[in-house]
Design a protein around this motif. Sequence first.
Motif, mmCIF file in Angstrom:
data_model
loop_
_atom_site.group_PDB
_atom_site.id
_atom_site.type_symbol
_atom_site.label_atom_id
_atom_site.label_comp_id
_atom_site.label_asym_id
_atom_site.label_seq_id
_atom_site.Cartn_x
_atom_site.Cartn_y
_atom_site.Cartn_z
ATOM 1 N N ILE A 6 76.974 -20.754 7.495
ATOM 2 C CA ILE A 6 75.509 -20.858 7.453
ATOM 3 C C ILE A 6 74.924 -20.972 8.861
ATOM 4 O O ILE A 6 73.882 -20.414 9.154
ATOM 5 N N LEU A 10 72.027 -18.517 10.488
ATOM 6 C CA LEU A 10 70.781 -18.986 11.100
ATOM 7 C C LEU A 10 70.673 -18.512 12.547
ATOM 8 O O LEU A 10 69.579 -18.203 13.018
ATOM 9 N N LEU A 13 69.511 -14.903 12.564
ATOM 10 C CA LEU A 13 68.336 -14.652 11.724
ATOM 11 C C LEU A 13 67.284 -13.764 12.387
ATOM 12 O O LEU A 13 66.776 -12.844 11.743
ATOM 13 N N THR A 36 68.540 -17.891 2.931
ATOM 14 C CA THR A 36 67.942 -18.725 3.981
ATOM 15 C C THR A 36 66.492 -19.121 3.693
ATOM 16 O O THR A 36 65.725 -19.366 4.591
ATOM 17 N N SER A 38 64.273 -22.010 2.192
ATOM 18 C CA SER A 38 64.411 -23.406 1.768
ATOM 19 C C SER A 38 63.085 -24.133 1.652
ATOM 20 O O SER A 38 63.057 -25.298 1.289
ATOM 21 N N ASP A 42 59.063 -20.958 4.706
ATOM 22 C CA ASP A 42 60.067 -19.908 4.909
ATOM 23 C C ASP A 42 59.671 -18.630 4.175
ATOM 24 O O ASP A 42 59.900 -17.527 4.673
#
Length: 99
Positions: A6, A10, A13, A36, A38, A42
Amino acid sequence: RTRENIGLILAILPTFCLMLTQVKQSCRVPVIVNGTISSPSDIGKTYEKTGCDGIMSARAVLGNPAIFKGYEQVPQECLEDFVNISLLVGTCYVGAVVG
């Protein structure tokens, strides 16, 4: 994707968003972004950065089924509705039936 990667996701991204923007600009089919997500912010940022047609989310929706309505946390009314419906019709959890 795993828990271990993860951080990598990120980190890349911004590049991923650029790639999605290019895909969206070159395709005639709807582009749906998944992952991604959350928070409600976002969702807005993803639409803005990619121009995508839609967004999917699994983990965030499990924790907050009202996220796509803009709620940062599950509204009390939503929790009450869930409990009332569960008591009325029963709810299945990992092999056990409640109600």
